[in-house]
Motif scaffolding. Structure first.
Motif, PDB file in Angstrom:
ATOM      1  N   MET A  80     -61.898  21.431  -5.309  1.00  0.00           N
ATOM      2  CA  MET A  80     -60.487  21.659  -5.624  1.00  0.00           C
ATOM      3  C   MET A  80     -60.340  22.617  -6.806  1.00  0.00           C
ATOM      4  O   MET A  80     -60.991  22.448  -7.840  1.00  0.00           O
ATOM      5  CB  MET A  80     -59.786  20.338  -5.961  1.00  0.00           C
ATOM      6  N   LEU A  81     -59.484  23.601  -6.630  1.00  0.00           N
ATOM      7  CA  LEU A  81     -59.052  24.481  -7.716  1.00  0.00           C
ATOM      8  C   LEU A  81     -57.586  24.188  -7.964  1.00  0.00           C
ATOM      9  O   LEU A  81     -56.760  24.295  -7.046  1.00  0.00           O
ATOM     10  CB  LEU A  81     -59.254  25.951  -7.337  1.00  0.00           C
ATOM     11  N   VAL A  82     -57.236  23.822  -9.199  1.00  0.00           N
ATOM     12  CA  VAL A  82     -55.880  23.369  -9.488  1.00  0.00           C
ATOM     13  C   VAL A  82     -55.440  23.918 -10.832  1.00  0.00           C
ATOM     14  O   VAL A  82     -56.243  24.037 -11.773  1.00  0.00           O
ATOM     15  CB  VAL A  82     -55.796  21.812  -9.468  1.00  0.00           C
ATOM     16  N   GLY A  83     -54.160  24.270 -10.934  1.00  0.00           N
ATOM     17  CA  GLY A  83     -53.648  24.795 -12.185  1.00  0.00           C
ATOM     18  C   GLY A  83     -52.190  24.451 -12.407  1.00  0.00           C
ATOM     19  O   GLY A  83     -51.459  24.117 -11.474  1.00  0.00           O
ATOM     20  N   ARG A  84     -51.801  24.550 -13.662  1.00  0.00           N
ATOM     21  CA  ARG A  84     -50.425  24.231 -14.043  1.00  0.00           C
ATOM     22  C   ARG A  84     -50.001  25.130 -15.200  1.00  0.00           C
ATOM     23  O   ARG A  84     -50.796  25.410 -16.123  1.00  0.00           O
ATOM     24  CB  ARG A  84     -50.320  22.759 -14.461  1.00  0.00           C
ATOM     25  N   LEU A  85     -48.728  25.577 -15.160  1.00  0.00           N
ATOM     26  CA  LEU A  85     -48.169  26.408 -16.215  1.00  0.00           C
ATOM     27  C   LEU A  85     -46.805  25.844 -16.606  1.00  0.00           C
ATOM     28  O   LEU A  85     -45.956  25.617 -15.739  1.00  0.00           O
ATOM     29  CB  LEU A  85     -48.017  27.857 -15.743  1.00  0.00           C
ATOM     30  N   ASP A  86     -46.612  25.600 -17.907  1.00  0.00           N
ATOM     31  CA  ASP A  86     -45.354  25.056 -18.419  1.00  0.00           C
ATOM     32  C   ASP A  86     -44.677  26.061 -19.336  1.00  0.00           C
ATOM     33  O   ASP A  86     -45.343  26.728 -20.149  1.00  0.00           O
ATOM     34  CB  ASP A  86     -45.604  23.763 -19.201  1.00  0.00           C
ATOM     35  N   TRP A  87     -43.351  26.147 -19.221  1.00  0.00           N
ATOM     36  CA  TRP A  87     -42.544  26.988 -20.102  1.00  0.00           C
ATOM     37  C   TRP A  87     -41.533  26.097 -20.808  1.00  0.00           C
ATOM     38  O   TRP A  87     -40.736  25.402 -20.172  1.00  0.00           O
ATOM     39  CB  TRP A  87     -41.821  28.067 -19.299  1.00  0.00           C
ATOM     40  N   THR A  88     -41.591  26.071 -22.146  1.00  0.00           N
ATOM     41  CA  THR A  88     -40.710  25.237 -22.954  1.00  0.00           C
ATOM     42  C   THR A  88     -40.008  26.126 -23.979  1.00  0.00           C
ATOM     43  O   THR A  88     -40.444  26.253 -25.126  1.00  0.00           O
ATOM     44  CB  THR A  88     -41.511  24.127 -23.660  1.00  0.00           C
ATOM     45  N   PRO A  89     -38.894  26.767 -23.605  1.00  0.00           N
ATOM     46  CA  PRO A  89     -38.262  27.782 -24.451  1.00  0.00           C
ATOM     47  C   PRO A  89     -37.693  27.264 -25.763  1.00  0.00           C
ATOM     48  O   PRO A  89     -37.520  28.033 -26.711  1.00  0.00           O
ATOM     49  CB  PRO A  89     -37.145  28.334 -23.551  1.00  0.00           C
ATOM     50  N   LEU A  90     -37.405  25.953 -25.854  1.00  0.00           N
ATOM     51  CA  LEU A  90     -36.810  25.399 -27.071  1.00  0.00           C
ATOM     52  C   LEU A  90     -37.834  24.714 -27.963  1.00  0.00           C
ATOM     53  O   LEU A  90     -37.475  24.051 -28.940  1.00  0.00           O
ATOM     54  CB  LEU A  90     -35.696  24.400 -26.707  1.00  0.00           C
ATOM     55  N   GLY A  91     -39.104  24.863 -27.632  1.00  0.00           N
ATOM     56  CA  GLY A  91     -40.156  24.205 -28.400  1.00  0.00           C
ATOM     57  C   GLY A  91     -40.948  23.249 -27.527  1.00  0.00           C
ATOM     58  O   GLY A  91     -40.525  22.862 -26.440  1.00  0.00           O
ATOM     59  N   SER A  92     -42.140  22.883 -27.985  1.00  0.00           N
ATOM     60  CA  SER A  92     -43.045  22.048 -27.200  1.00  0.00           C
ATOM     61  C   SER A  92     -42.396  20.720 -26.821  1.00  0.00           C
ATOM     62  O   SER A  92     -41.599  20.158 -27.578  1.00  0.00           O
ATOM     63  CB  SER A  92     -44.335  21.793 -27.973  1.00  0.00           C
ATOM     64  N   LEU A  93     -42.736  20.232 -25.643  1.00  0.00           N
ATOM     65  CA  LEU A  93     -42.135  19.013 -25.088  1.00  0.00           C
ATOM     66  C   LEU A  93     -43.258  18.053 -24.721  1.00  0.00           C
ATOM     67  O   LEU A  93     -44.104  18.360 -23.879  1.00  0.00           O
ATOM     68  CB  LEU A  93     -41.294  19.356 -23.851  1.00  0.00           C
ATOM     69  N   LYS A  94     -43.279  16.892 -25.361  1.00  0.00           N
ATOM     70  CA  LYS A  94     -44.317  15.909 -25.087  1.00  0.00           C
ATOM     71  C   LYS A  94     -44.202  15.374 -23.664  1.00  0.00           C
ATOM     72  O   LYS A  94     -43.113  15.276 -23.109  1.00  0.00           O
ATOM     73  CB  LYS A  94     -44.211  14.741 -26.072  1.00  0.00           C
ATOM     74  N   LYS A  95     -45.336  15.004 -23.088  1.00  0.00           N
ATOM     75  CA  LYS A  95     -45.336  14.375 -21.771  1.00  0.00           C
ATOM     76  C   LYS A  95     -45.114  12.872 -21.948  1.00  0.00           C
ATOM     77  O   LYS A  95     -46.030  12.060 -21.881  1.00  0.00           O
ATOM     78  CB  LYS A  95     -46.630  14.690 -21.028  1.00  0.00           C
ATOM     79  N   ALA A  96     -43.852  12.550 -22.203  1.00  0.00           N
ATOM     80  CA  ALA A  96     -43.408  11.165 -22.370  1.00  0.00           C
ATOM     81  C   ALA A  96     -41.961  11.091 -21.910  1.00  0.00           C
ATOM     82  O   ALA A  96     -41.152  11.939 -22.271  1.00  0.00           O
ATOM     83  CB  ALA A  96     -43.531  10.730 -23.826  1.00  0.00           C
ATOM     84  N   GLN A  97     -41.637  10.091 -21.107  1.00  0.00           N
ATOM     85  CA  GLN A  97     -40.287   9.943 -20.603  1.00  0.00           C
ATOM     86  C   GLN A  97     -39.423   9.163 -21.590  1.00  0.00           C
ATOM     87  O   GLN A  97     -39.907   8.427 -22.434  1.00  0.00           O
ATOM     88  CB  GLN A  97     -40.314   9.265 -19.235  1.00  0.00           C
ATOM     89  N   GLY A  98     -38.109   9.352 -21.472  1.00  0.00           N
ATOM     90  CA  GLY A  98     -37.183   8.728 -22.397  1.00  0.00           C
ATOM     91  C   GLY A  98     -36.951   9.599 -23.616  1.00  0.00           C
ATOM     92  O   GLY A  98     -37.663  10.575 -23.867  1.00  0.00           O
ATOM     93  N   ALA A  99     -35.909   9.251 -24.396  1.00  0.00           N
ATOM     94  CA  ALA A  99     -35.553  10.018 -25.586  1.00  0.00           C
ATOM     95  C   ALA A  99     -35.151   9.068 -26.702  1.00  0.00           C
ATOM     96  O   ALA A  99     -34.303   8.199 -26.509  1.00  0.00           O
ATOM     97  CB  ALA A  99     -34.415  10.991 -25.280  1.00  0.00           C
TER      98      ALA A  99
END
Length: 416
Positions: free
Chosen positions: A199-218
């Motif tokens: 398997m070859l797998v990749g991911r690209l994230d764009w966060t224009p307002l600043g880094s975003l943690k991978k955690a749900q809820g606020a």
């Protein structure tokens, strides 16, 4: 249905009592001197589960079990070398399962390399730890049973932290189960897959307002927004015999090893996350295109599960959810929708079920110490279900394919 609500009420009281007292910290440092460190910790998630269907008698039941009981040990040898080993003693498996088991080296220019058993960079919901989810269980867009790679053994390269762009690319030997009603990825480290592929797998994230943690809820967060693109390609390595023979006595097909195998899988997806104050929203869409081997097509002799008459399995998964803190950082309401949508329907019991599997969910989360200590209540209404829950084997006759099934989850979590 009255029995359903009576049992649920008792379970709420039981878990609420079990939640006291609550620890306030997470992780125990055993050693920390210079560049060397050693820490241990874990996670405990006792869960009450109840299912109720409309299929007839013996279609309802409940279970109370340890969903996760994890222990980890992690540490650093130098400024650039980090390692972790994590094992899970919970769930319904008879044996402990190794989860994370990898070494990370961060001394490379512009990034770091990870070697071992770790999450493949695909679905955001899967990459978000189970301890930081808003619903008790992940939805179908984070489910390894339906195309999400989960943890696999391999190597990946991660770009250095950046406030606006994050990326990861990995190569893995990924295992699959021989069940054509699913597209079930498993790791050779934590389970026993039937066959493997590269398997070859990749991911690209764009966060224009600043880094975003991978955690749900606020929890009173600054406004953040992120959108991610992900994709992978997987090909059978042909190491496991896929041939079959014919029984001369009755003409039945006999598998020589593992007859039901996918030959290739290609997938891509897009997901988004938004946080502002005490409001959060997440959404995802993922698309899968799989094909069985020629031998499997001959062996099954027709459509089955996700696979159509041509030997192809094409389906999509969707999710949208939102949450709001009714009491800031203490009590959260969350609601969402998820779906599994096979292009050519789902084949079972000699029928083709062409309705989309739909799940409507709502819940309440009470936080003692953010995600480190909390109680979660999730109620899911499943309509035209294509996969069912038997409450750990406690339900004799779970919902039939194409029927409805409602599920209540109640879980306490303590991160140690």
């Amino acid at each position: 249905m009255k029995r359903f609500y009576t049992r649920a009420g008792g379970a709420v009281a039981a878990v609420a009592v079990a939640a006291m007292p609550v620890l306030a910290s997470a992780g125990i440092t055993l050693y920390d001197e210079g560049e060397k460190s050693l820490e241990i910790g874990g996670r405990l998630q006792p869960q009450y589960l109840m299912v109720d269907a409309d299929s007839g008698e013996n279609d309802s039941g409940d279970d109370f079990f340890l969903r996760r009981m994890r222990f980890y040990i992690e540490g650093t040898l130098t400024e650039n070398i980090y390692g972790i080993w994590q094992v899970d003693f919970g769930g319904v498996s008879d044996d402990p399962e190794v989860k994370d088991a990898f070494i990370n080296y961060s001394g490379l220019p512009m990034g770091s390399i990870t070697i071992g058993n770790h999450n493949a960079p695909f679905s955001r919901e899967l990459l978000t730890s189970s301890k930081r989810q808003q619903f008790v269980e992940r939805t179908v867009v984070g489910d390894h049973n339906y195309g999400v790679p989960d943890r696999q053994i391999g190597v990946s390269y991660t770009l250095d932290d950046n406030d606006m762009v994050q990326g990861q690319l990995g190569f893995y030997q990924a295992g699959l189960e021989s069940d054509l009603s699913k597209l079930d990825f498993e790791s050779r480290v934590s389970s026993d897959p039937d066959y493997f592929g590269n398997m070859l797998v990749g991911r690209l994230d764009w966060t224009p307002l600043g880094s975003l943690k991978k955690a749900q809820g606020a929890f009173g967060d600054e406004t953040r927004f992120g959108i991610g693109l992900n994709a992978y390609t997987w090909g059978n390595d042909d190491d496991i015999d896929n041939s079959f023979s014919v029984d001369p006595a009755n003409g039945d097909f006999i598998a020589n090893d593992v007859a039901s195998q996918y030959d290739s899988v290609n997938a891509y997806g897009v997901d988004a996350a938004f946080r502002a104050g005490y409001f959060s929203a997440d959404a995802a869409a993922q698309f899968y295109d799989a094909e069985v081997t020629d031998e499997t097509r001959d062996f099954i002799g027709g459509p089955t599960g996700l696979v159509n008459a041509d030997g192809d399995a094409q389906f999509a998964t969707y999710m949208v959810k939102g949450g709001y803190m009714l009491v800031p950082s203490k009590l959260e309401f969350v609601a969402g929708f998820s779906a599994l949508d096979p292009d050519d329907g789902f084949y079972a019991n000699g029928q083709n079920y062409d309705d989309m599997d739909k799940r409507y969910s709502a819940g309440l989360n009470y936080f003692f110490n953010k995600h480190n200590a909390k109680i979660q209540l999730t109620y899911e209404m499943g309509r035209d279900v294509l996969y069912t829950n038997d409450a750990g084997g406690q339900v004799q006759s779970p919902s039939n394919i194409g029927d409805d099934q409602n599920t209540l989850y109640l879980q306490f979590q303590q991160v140690l």
